[in-house]
Scaffold this motif. Structure first.
Motif, PDB file in Angstrom:
ATOM      1  N   SER A 120       0.826  -1.210   0.000  1.00 59.30           N
ATOM      2  CA  SER A 120       0.000   0.000   0.000  1.00 59.30           C
ATOM      3  C   SER A 120       0.859   1.259   0.000  1.00 59.30           C
ATOM      4  O   SER A 120       0.442   2.284  -0.517  1.00 59.30           O
ATOM      5  N   ARG A 121       2.011   1.181   0.615  1.00 63.70           N
ATOM      6  CA  ARG A 121       2.916   2.323   0.742  1.00 63.70           C
ATOM      7  C   ARG A 121       2.204   3.551   1.314  1.00 63.70           C
ATOM      8  O   ARG A 121       2.504   4.687   0.963  1.00 63.70           O
ATOM      9  N   GLY A 122       1.189   3.286   2.150  1.00 59.66           N
ATOM     10  CA  GLY A 122       0.466   4.371   2.805  1.00 59.66           C
ATOM     11  C   GLY A 122      -0.774   4.858   2.076  1.00 59.66           C
ATOM     12  O   GLY A 122      -1.461   5.748   2.548  1.00 59.66           O
ATOM     13  N   TRP A 123      -1.109   4.284   0.937  1.00 65.29           N
ATOM     14  CA  TRP A 123      -2.260   4.727   0.151  1.00 65.29           C
ATOM     15  C   TRP A 123      -3.562   4.071   0.601  1.00 65.29           C
ATOM     16  O   TRP A 123      -4.628   4.412   0.094  1.00 65.29           O
ATOM     17  N   GLY A 124      -3.501   3.145   1.509  1.00 69.95           N
ATOM     18  CA  GLY A 124      -4.695   2.454   1.994  1.00 69.95           C
ATOM     19  C   GLY A 124      -4.297   1.060   2.443  1.00 69.95           C
ATOM     20  O   GLY A 124      -4.308   0.133   1.641  1.00 69.95           O
ATOM     21  N   ASP A 125      -3.934   0.967   3.701  1.00 63.78           N
ATOM     22  CA  ASP A 125      -3.416  -0.298   4.216  1.00 63.78           C
ATOM     23  C   ASP A 125      -4.444  -1.426   4.187  1.00 63.78           C
ATOM     24  O   ASP A 125      -4.070  -2.586   4.172  1.00 63.78           O
ATOM     25  N   GLN A 126      -5.712  -1.104   4.176  1.00 63.19           N
ATOM     26  CA  GLN A 126      -6.737  -2.142   4.195  1.00 63.19           C
ATOM     27  C   GLN A 126      -7.131  -2.603   2.792  1.00 63.19           C
ATOM     28  O   GLN A 126      -7.958  -3.476   2.632  1.00 63.19           O
ATOM     29  N   ALA A 149      -5.794   8.169   1.289  1.00 69.84           N
ATOM     30  CA  ALA A 149      -5.905   7.157   2.345  1.00 69.84           C
ATOM     31  C   ALA A 149      -6.985   7.501   3.377  1.00 69.84           C
ATOM     32  O   ALA A 149      -7.586   6.596   3.972  1.00 69.84           O
ATOM     33  N   GLU A 150      -7.248   8.773   3.574  1.00 66.31           N
ATOM     34  CA  GLU A 150      -8.224   9.189   4.578  1.00 66.31           C
ATOM     35  C   GLU A 150      -9.651   9.292   4.041  1.00 66.31           C
ATOM     36  O   GLU A 150     -10.593   9.383   4.824  1.00 66.31           O
ATOM     37  N   ASP A 151      -9.832   9.302   2.739  1.00 67.21           N
ATOM     38  CA  ASP A 151     -11.165   9.449   2.149  1.00 67.21           C
ATOM     39  C   ASP A 151     -11.881   8.097   2.124  1.00 67.21           C
ATOM     40  O   ASP A 151     -11.512   7.196   1.377  1.00 67.21           O
ATOM     41  N   LYS A 152     -12.901   7.964   2.946  1.00 67.96           N
ATOM     42  CA  LYS A 152     -13.611   6.681   3.076  1.00 67.96           C
ATOM     43  C   LYS A 152     -14.310   6.264   1.785  1.00 67.96           C
ATOM     44  O   LYS A 152     -14.362   5.078   1.461  1.00 67.96           O
ATOM     45  N   ASP A 153     -14.844   7.223   1.038  1.00 70.78           N
ATOM     46  CA  ASP A 153     -15.527   6.897  -0.223  1.00 70.78           C
ATOM     47  C   ASP A 153     -14.541   6.355  -1.253  1.00 70.78           C
ATOM     48  O   ASP A 153     -14.820   5.360  -1.923  1.00 70.78           O
ATOM     49  N   ILE A 154     -13.404   7.009  -1.368  1.00 72.29           N
ATOM     50  CA  ILE A 154     -12.366   6.546  -2.300  1.00 72.29           C
ATOM     51  C   ILE A 154     -11.916   5.136  -1.910  1.00 72.29           C
ATOM     52  O   ILE A 154     -11.803   4.251  -2.759  1.00 72.29           O
ATOM     53  N   GLN A 155     -11.662   4.934  -0.632  1.00 74.85           N
ATOM     54  CA  GLN A 155     -11.189   3.628  -0.159  1.00 74.85           C
ATOM     55  C   GLN A 155     -12.229   2.537  -0.419  1.00 74.85           C
ATOM     56  O   GLN A 155     -11.884   1.434  -0.842  1.00 74.85           O
ATOM     57  N   LYS A 156     -13.504   2.861  -0.222  1.00 74.77           N
ATOM     58  CA  LYS A 156     -14.564   1.877  -0.437  1.00 74.77           C
ATOM     59  C   LYS A 156     -14.678   1.488  -1.910  1.00 74.77           C
ATOM     60  O   LYS A 156     -14.736   0.305  -2.255  1.00 74.77           O
ATOM     61  N   GLU A 159     -13.843  -2.222  -3.501  1.00 78.63           N
ATOM     62  CA  GLU A 159     -14.910  -3.051  -4.057  1.00 78.63           C
ATOM     63  C   GLU A 159     -14.868  -3.179  -5.582  1.00 78.63           C
ATOM     64  O   GLU A 159     -15.257  -4.208  -6.118  1.00 78.63           O
ATOM     65  N   ASP A 160     -14.410  -2.151  -6.277  1.00 83.30           N
ATOM     66  CA  ASP A 160     -14.622  -2.104  -7.723  1.00 83.30           C
ATOM     67  C   ASP A 160     -13.365  -2.004  -8.583  1.00 83.30           C
ATOM     68  O   ASP A 160     -13.486  -1.920  -9.807  1.00 83.30           O
ATOM     69  N   PHE A 161     -12.191  -1.997  -7.988  1.00 80.05           N
ATOM     70  CA  PHE A 161     -10.976  -1.787  -8.760  1.00 80.05           C
ATOM     71  C   PHE A 161      -9.887  -2.790  -8.415  1.00 80.05           C
ATOM     72  O   PHE A 161      -9.811  -3.286  -7.303  1.00 80.05           O
ATOM     73  N   ASP A 167      -8.398  17.803  -5.616  1.00 83.37           N
ATOM     74  CA  ASP A 167      -9.103  17.108  -6.704  1.00 83.37           C
ATOM     75  C   ASP A 167      -9.710  15.772  -6.269  1.00 83.37           C
ATOM     76  O   ASP A 167     -10.101  14.982  -7.123  1.00 83.37           O
ATOM     77  N   ILE A 168      -9.802  15.519  -4.984  1.00 82.66           N
ATOM     78  CA  ILE A 168     -10.220  14.186  -4.519  1.00 82.66           C
ATOM     79  C   ILE A 168     -11.648  13.855  -4.965  1.00 82.66           C
ATOM     80  O   ILE A 168     -11.943  12.704  -5.301  1.00 82.66           O
ATOM     81  N   LYS A 169     -12.521  14.839  -5.019  1.00 81.31           N
ATOM     82  CA  LYS A 169     -13.894  14.583  -5.489  1.00 81.31           C
ATOM     83  C   LYS A 169     -13.904  14.282  -6.987  1.00 81.31           C
ATOM     84  O   LYS A 169     -14.672  13.445  -7.455  1.00 81.31           O
ATOM     85  N   LEU A 170     -13.044  14.957  -7.734  1.00 84.57           N
ATOM     86  CA  LEU A 170     -12.905  14.669  -9.164  1.00 84.57           C
ATOM     87  C   LEU A 170     -12.373  13.245  -9.359  1.00 84.57           C
ATOM     88  O   LEU A 170     -12.849  12.515 -10.228  1.00 84.57           O
ATOM     89  N   LEU A 171     -11.431  12.849  -8.530  1.00 87.93           N
ATOM     90  CA  LEU A 171     -10.901  11.489  -8.617  1.00 87.93           C
ATOM     91  C   LEU A 171     -11.994  10.471  -8.334  1.00 87.93           C
ATOM     92  O   LEU A 171     -12.140   9.485  -9.069  1.00 87.93           O
ATOM     93  N   LEU A 172     -12.799  10.702  -7.315  1.00 90.94           N
ATOM     94  CA  LEU A 172     -13.908   9.794  -7.010  1.00 90.94           C
ATOM     95  C   LEU A 172     -14.887   9.746  -8.178  1.00 90.94           C
ATOM     96  O   LEU A 172     -15.336   8.671  -8.581  1.00 90.94           O
ATOM     97  N   SER A 173     -15.178  10.890  -8.754  1.00 96.10           N
ATOM     98  CA  SER A 173     -16.064  10.944  -9.916  1.00 96.10           C
ATOM     99  C   SER A 173     -15.468  10.159 -11.085  1.00 96.10           C
ATOM    100  O   SER A 173     -16.178   9.429 -11.789  1.00 96.10           O
ATOM    101  N   ASN A 174     -14.167  10.289 -11.297  1.00 98.74           N
ATOM    102  CA  ASN A 174     -13.508   9.554 -12.375  1.00 98.74           C
ATOM    103  C   ASN A 174     -13.491   8.050 -12.108  1.00 98.74           C
ATOM    104  O   ASN A 174     -13.574   7.256 -13.046  1.00 98.74           O
TER     105      ASN A 174
END
Length: 171
Positions: free
Chosen positions: A40-46, A87-94, A98-100, A152-159
């Motif tokens: 993960s290198r810190g991008w999302g350990d879970q 790593a802190e954005d729960k929507d991005i992590q979810k 689940e989908d990537f 740009d985190i919301k744009l990333l989630l949208s993408n």
């Protein structure tokens, strides 16, 4: 003598079994969480991360999921700030979980398709299971199309949602 050896053997087996039952295994995660991975290198350990680009492509095709490739550097302040927000954005992590199929790379690849607008970091590229880099899923900059900043985190989630939707409609 045989009786003595059997009783010693029986005691050793009993001790081994009871000690393995008494201690939880190190690989079992507490409270249903996954064990952190160094990939993960810190991008999302879970999250479950692919190790190589080739492995990621294989899993994207096998599971019919889009691949998200994150290019970054450990000592880059822009990468560090993006990593923290990601790593802190729960929507991005979810959605990522689940989908990537996800991969983060701290080195450049020789595949020119993964750096169509240069080798800047951090950059995030989406690849569909047919191994096509999605040139239509970009960040907000025209000169660094695949660059994202913490704002740009919301744009990333949208993408990410767009990559999911295009996967269902195009393949």
């Amino acid at each position: 003598m045989i009786r003595g050896l059997l009783s010693v053997l029986l005691v050793l087996v009993a001790v081994a079994v009871s000690s393995s039952l008494a201690k939880p295994e190190k690989n079992i995660a507490k409270r249903g969480k996954r064990i952190p991975q160094t990939l993960s290198r810190g991008w999302g350990d879970q999250l479950i991360w692919a190790q190589t680009y080739e492995e990621a492509l294989y899993w994207a095709r096998a599971q019919n999921k889009p691949l998200m490739v994150i290019f970054h550097l450990e000592d880059c302040p822009h990468s560090a700030s993006m990593k923290k927000v990601f790593a802190e954005d729960k929507d991005i992590q979810k959605v990522a979980d689940e989908d990537f199929i996800i991969l983060n790379l701290v080195y450049e690849t020789t595949d020119k398709h993964l750096s169509p607008d240069g080798q800047h970091v951090p950059r995030i590229i989406f690849v569909d299971p047919s191994m096509t880099v999605r040139a239509d899923i970009t960040g907000r900059y025209s000169n660094r199309m695949y660059a994202y900043e913490p704002s740009d985190i919301k744009l990333l989630l949208s993408n990410m949602q767009k990559a999911k939707k295009l996967l269902k409609t195009e393949l």
